[in-house]
Scaffold this motif. Structure first.
Motif, PDB file in Angstrom:
ATOM      1  N   ASP A 259      -6.900   7.923   7.253  1.00  0.00           N
ATOM      2  CA  ASP A 259      -7.455   5.879   7.223  1.00  0.00           C
ATOM      3  C   ASP A 259      -7.706   5.893   8.732  1.00  0.00           C
ATOM      4  O   ASP A 259      -8.321   4.625   7.790  1.00  0.00           O
ATOM      5  N   GLY A 260      -7.251   5.801   9.319  1.00  0.00           N
ATOM      6  CA  GLY A 260      -6.379   4.506  10.060  1.00  0.00           C
ATOM      7  C   GLY A 260      -6.117   3.235   9.664  1.00  0.00           C
ATOM      8  O   GLY A 260      -4.950   3.404   8.583  1.00  0.00           O
ATOM      9  N   LEU A 261      -6.108   2.460  10.684  1.00  0.00           N
ATOM     10  CA  LEU A 261      -5.101   1.458   9.982  1.00  0.00           C
ATOM     11  C   LEU A 261      -5.957   0.262   8.955  1.00  0.00           C
ATOM     12  O   LEU A 261      -5.189  -0.362   8.686  1.00  0.00           O
ATOM     13  N   SER A 262      -6.759   0.161   8.899  1.00  0.00           N
ATOM     14  CA  SER A 262      -7.923  -0.387   7.714  1.00  0.00           C
ATOM     15  C   SER A 262      -7.087   0.088   6.533  1.00  0.00           C
ATOM     16  O   SER A 262      -7.143  -0.931   5.346  1.00  0.00           O
TER      17      SER A 262
ATOM     18  N   VAL B  34       0.714  -1.460  -0.138  1.00  0.00           N
ATOM     19  CA  VAL B  34       0.069   0.297   0.531  1.00  0.00           C
ATOM     20  C   VAL B  34       1.082   1.051   0.135  1.00  0.00           C
ATOM     21  O   VAL B  34       0.865   2.173  -0.803  1.00  0.00           O
ATOM     22  N   VAL B  35       1.820   0.979   1.149  1.00  0.00           N
ATOM     23  CA  VAL B  35       3.187   1.902   0.812  1.00  0.00           C
ATOM     24  C   VAL B  35       3.491   2.568  -0.202  1.00  0.00           C
ATOM     25  O   VAL B  35       3.435   3.854  -1.119  1.00  0.00           O
ATOM     26  N   LYS B  36       3.957   1.749  -1.036  1.00  0.00           N
ATOM     27  CA  LYS B  36       5.399   1.443  -1.897  1.00  0.00           C
ATOM     28  C   LYS B  36       3.979   2.358  -3.679  1.00  0.00           C
ATOM     29  O   LYS B  36       3.877   2.949  -3.949  1.00  0.00           O
ATOM     30  N   SER B  37       3.133   1.765  -3.600  1.00  0.00           N
ATOM     31  CA  SER B  37       1.756   2.284  -4.713  1.00  0.00           C
ATOM     32  C   SER B  37       1.286   3.530  -4.553  1.00  0.00           C
ATOM     33  O   SER B  37       1.330   4.384  -5.379  1.00  0.00           O
ATOM     34  N   ARG B  38       1.310   3.779  -3.214  1.00  0.00           N
ATOM     35  CA  ARG B  38       1.276   5.610  -3.159  1.00  0.00           C
ATOM     36  C   ARG B  38       1.584   6.375  -2.666  1.00  0.00           C
ATOM     37  O   ARG B  38       1.873   7.497  -3.298  1.00  0.00           O
TER      38      ARG B  38
ATOM     39  N   VAL C  59       6.077  16.944  -8.472  1.00  0.00           N
ATOM     40  CA  VAL C  59       6.232  17.782  -8.561  1.00  0.00           C
ATOM     41  C   VAL C  59       5.694  18.951  -7.326  1.00  0.00           C
ATOM     42  O   VAL C  59       6.188  19.800  -6.765  1.00  0.00           O
ATOM     43  N   LYS C  60       4.349  18.421  -6.327  1.00  0.00           N
ATOM     44  CA  LYS C  60       4.178  18.497  -5.443  1.00  0.00           C
ATOM     45  C   LYS C  60       3.775  17.320  -4.589  1.00  0.00           C
ATOM     46  O   LYS C  60       2.943  17.581  -4.383  1.00  0.00           O
ATOM     47  N   PRO C  61       4.647  16.459  -4.468  1.00  0.00           N
ATOM     48  CA  PRO C  61       4.880  15.106  -3.902  1.00  0.00           C
ATOM     49  C   PRO C  61       3.673  15.857  -2.021  1.00  0.00           C
ATOM     50  O   PRO C  61       4.111  16.560  -1.318  1.00  0.00           O
ATOM     51  N   LYS C  62       2.902  14.599  -1.999  1.00  0.00           N
ATOM     52  CA  LYS C  62       2.474  14.322  -0.920  1.00  0.00           C
ATOM     53  C   LYS C  62       3.215  13.791   0.555  1.00  0.00           C
ATOM     54  O   LYS C  62       2.624  14.267   1.421  1.00  0.00           O
ATOM     55  N   TYR C  63       3.892  12.536   0.108  1.00  0.00           N
ATOM     56  CA  TYR C  63       4.872  12.291   1.104  1.00  0.00           C
ATOM     57  C   TYR C  63       6.539  12.248   0.997  1.00  0.00           C
ATOM     58  O   TYR C  63       6.557  12.784  -0.308  1.00  0.00           O
ATOM     59  N   ALA C  64       6.763  13.214   1.584  1.00  0.00           N
ATOM     60  CA  ALA C  64       8.356  13.015   2.011  1.00  0.00           C
ATOM     61  C   ALA C  64       9.264  11.984   2.157  1.00  0.00           C
ATOM     62  O   ALA C  64      10.290  12.378   2.307  1.00  0.00           O
ATOM     63  N   GLY C  65       8.298  10.378   2.523  1.00  0.00           N
ATOM     64  CA  GLY C  65       8.816   9.495   2.130  1.00  0.00           C
ATOM     65  C   GLY C  65       8.628   8.737   3.333  1.00  0.00           C
ATOM     66  O   GLY C  65       7.018   8.056   3.103  1.00  0.00           O
ATOM     67  N   MET C  66       9.104   7.119   3.129  1.00  0.00           N
ATOM     68  CA  MET C  66       7.895   6.425   3.308  1.00  0.00           C
ATOM     69  C   MET C  66       7.635   6.666   5.157  1.00  0.00           C
ATOM     70  O   MET C  66       6.609   5.717   5.050  1.00  0.00           O
ATOM     71  N   MET C  67       8.261   6.579   5.739  1.00  0.00           N
ATOM     72  CA  MET C  67       7.877   6.784   7.252  1.00  0.00           C
ATOM     73  C   MET C  67       6.306   7.672   6.897  1.00  0.00           C
ATOM     74  O   MET C  67       5.428   7.985   7.980  1.00  0.00           O
ATOM     75  N   ASP C  68       6.852   8.483   6.071  1.00  0.00           N
ATOM     76  CA  ASP C  68       5.540   9.754   6.165  1.00  0.00           C
ATOM     77  C   ASP C  68       4.410   8.901   5.681  1.00  0.00           C
ATOM     78  O   ASP C  68       3.334   9.723   6.318  1.00  0.00           O
ATOM     79  N   CYS C  69       4.771   8.316   4.912  1.00  0.00           N
ATOM     80  CA  CYS C  69       3.742   7.985   4.149  1.00  0.00           C
ATOM     81  C   CYS C  69       2.621   7.184   5.082  1.00  0.00           C
ATOM     82  O   CYS C  69       2.017   7.025   5.090  1.00  0.00           O
ATOM     83  N   PHE C  70       3.571   6.128   6.099  1.00  0.00           N
ATOM     84  CA  PHE C  70       2.947   5.693   6.941  1.00  0.00           C
ATOM     85  C   PHE C  70       2.089   6.229   7.643  1.00  0.00           C
ATOM     86  O   PHE C  70       0.783   5.885   8.046  1.00  0.00           O
ATOM     87  N   VAL C  71       2.802   7.115   8.594  1.00  0.00           N
ATOM     88  CA  VAL C  71       2.474   8.281   9.025  1.00  0.00           C
ATOM     89  C   VAL C  71       0.901   9.055   8.808  1.00  0.00           C
ATOM     90  O   VAL C  71       0.001   8.943   9.452  1.00  0.00           O
ATOM     91  N   THR C  72       1.403   9.897   7.158  1.00  0.00           N
ATOM     92  CA  THR C  72      -0.338  10.573   6.668  1.00  0.00           C
ATOM     93  C   THR C  72      -1.121   9.626   6.909  1.00  0.00           C
ATOM     94  O   THR C  72      -2.405   9.950   7.141  1.00  0.00           O
ATOM     95  N   SER C  73      -0.947   8.326   5.789  1.00  0.00           N
ATOM     96  CA  SER C  73      -2.167   7.790   5.806  1.00  0.00           C
ATOM     97  C   SER C  73      -2.559   6.664   6.794  1.00  0.00           C
ATOM     98  O   SER C  73      -3.969   6.942   6.636  1.00  0.00           O
ATOM     99  N   TYR C  74      -2.370   6.775   8.128  1.00  0.00           N
ATOM    100  CA  TYR C  74      -2.726   6.331   9.494  1.00  0.00           C
ATOM    101  C   TYR C  74      -3.570   7.159   9.551  1.00  0.00           C
ATOM    102  O   TYR C  74      -4.525   7.064  10.105  1.00  0.00           O
ATOM    103  N   ARG C  75      -3.256   8.403   9.389  1.00  0.00           N
ATOM    104  CA  ARG C  75      -3.798   9.671  10.753  1.00  0.00           C
ATOM    105  C   ARG C  75      -5.258  10.388   9.463  1.00  0.00           C
ATOM    106  O   ARG C  75      -5.669  10.450   9.986  1.00  0.00           O
TER     107      ARG C  75
END
Length: 276
Positions: free
Chosen positions: A237-240, A208-212, A219-235
């Motif tokens: 949409d939750g664990l699901s 999921v993180v890789k796909s995102r 040009v305007k990335p939503k995520y700064a990296g792998m951990m940021d993607c984890f945290v942002t996605s969790y905040r």
């Protein structure tokens, strides 16, 4: 021989990929576009470009998936023969050889996956895979072509070790009581399917993180990296969210990997029969 392992890996990879691509398109769109329902994803995909949209991004990876799987199976067998000379290597050797193979194929797999995901997630933007590759290179150079290598590396190394371990274990269990016989085609397909299913289920959160990350705007990335993607996605949409695409991925993994191992094993037998 080493060459037969590489060629058989190429054949097996192509068999599995063609069967699984429509499932993969739906999985990627559900994860990258944050769509909760697989039914909605399917309808949205068909609405845009009909049934052929399910095969979007096929031409480029079908040319490369054979090469990737050739490298994957070839490196696996080379590593396994280096680690163990036994005809029945230990599970730790099987797992380790799988991890090495998973790491080796990243050099080709990351750019191929990146292009496939961009084509699937951004339908209509690119004229084709090579236009997509040109755009990615123009935006980020060589580094841009390896966007998402960290989560994909964690995903592929772990999954590949489990993949070969589970496949060998399943074949052994199916031969219990009659260890002298060869496994049937149905058993090979089932063992390959289970190995693919279970190894992919173990890394769905990384997928999921890789796909995102790989579908994210350069040009305007939503995520700064792998951990940021984890945290942002969790905040958001939750664990699901980390199980998004689970049902489609599971279905795809079973059939793709069953077909991959069946193609690989039977082509190896053909090579032996023909004494090539």
């Amino acid at each position: 021989t080493t060459m037969s392992e590489f060629v058989s890996g190429w054949v097996g990879g192509c068999c599995g990929f063609v069967l699984g691509h429509p499932f993969d398109t739906l999985k990627v769109r559900q994860q990258a576009l944050n769509q909760k329902s697989i039914v909605f994803t399917f309808k949205d995909c068909i609405k845009q470009d009909g049934l052929r949209s399910l095969m979007r991004g096929l031409s480029y990876p079908i040319m490369s998936v054979g090469v990737i799987n050739s490298l994957f199976f070839g490196v696996y067998n080379l590593t396994l023969s280096t680690l163990s000379s036994s005809s029945s290597p230990s599970y730790s050797h099987l797992f380790s050889a799988g991890c090495v193979a998973g790491a080796a194929q990243l050099v080709l797999a990351v750019p191929v996956d990146l292009i496939k995901i961009r084509l699937q997630a951004e339908q209509g933007r690119f004229r084709g895979p090579f236009d997509c590759l040109k755009t990615i290179y123009k935006e980020g150079g060589i580094r841009g072509c390896y966007k998402g290598i960290v989560p994909q590396g964690f995903r592929d190394v772990k999954a590949s070790g489990l993949y070969f371990l589970l496949y060998s274990y399943s074949l052994e269990r199916m031969r219990e009581g009659d260890t002298g016989r060869e496994n049937t085609g149905a058993e090979i397909f089932l063992a390959g399917g289970l190995a693919g299913l279970l190894s992919w289920q173990a890394i769905i959160y990384l997928d999921v993180v890789k796909s995102r990350i790989q579908s994210d705007c350069h040009v305007k990335p939503k995520y700064a990296g792998m951990m940021d993607c984890f945290v942002t996605s969790y905040r958001q949409d939750g664990l699901s969210v980390f199980a998004r695409g689970f049902s489609m991925m599971s279905l795809r993994a079973f059939f793709v990997n069953g077909a991959t191992f069946l193609g690989y094993e039977y082509f190896m037998k053909l090579i032996k029969i023909m004494n090539l």
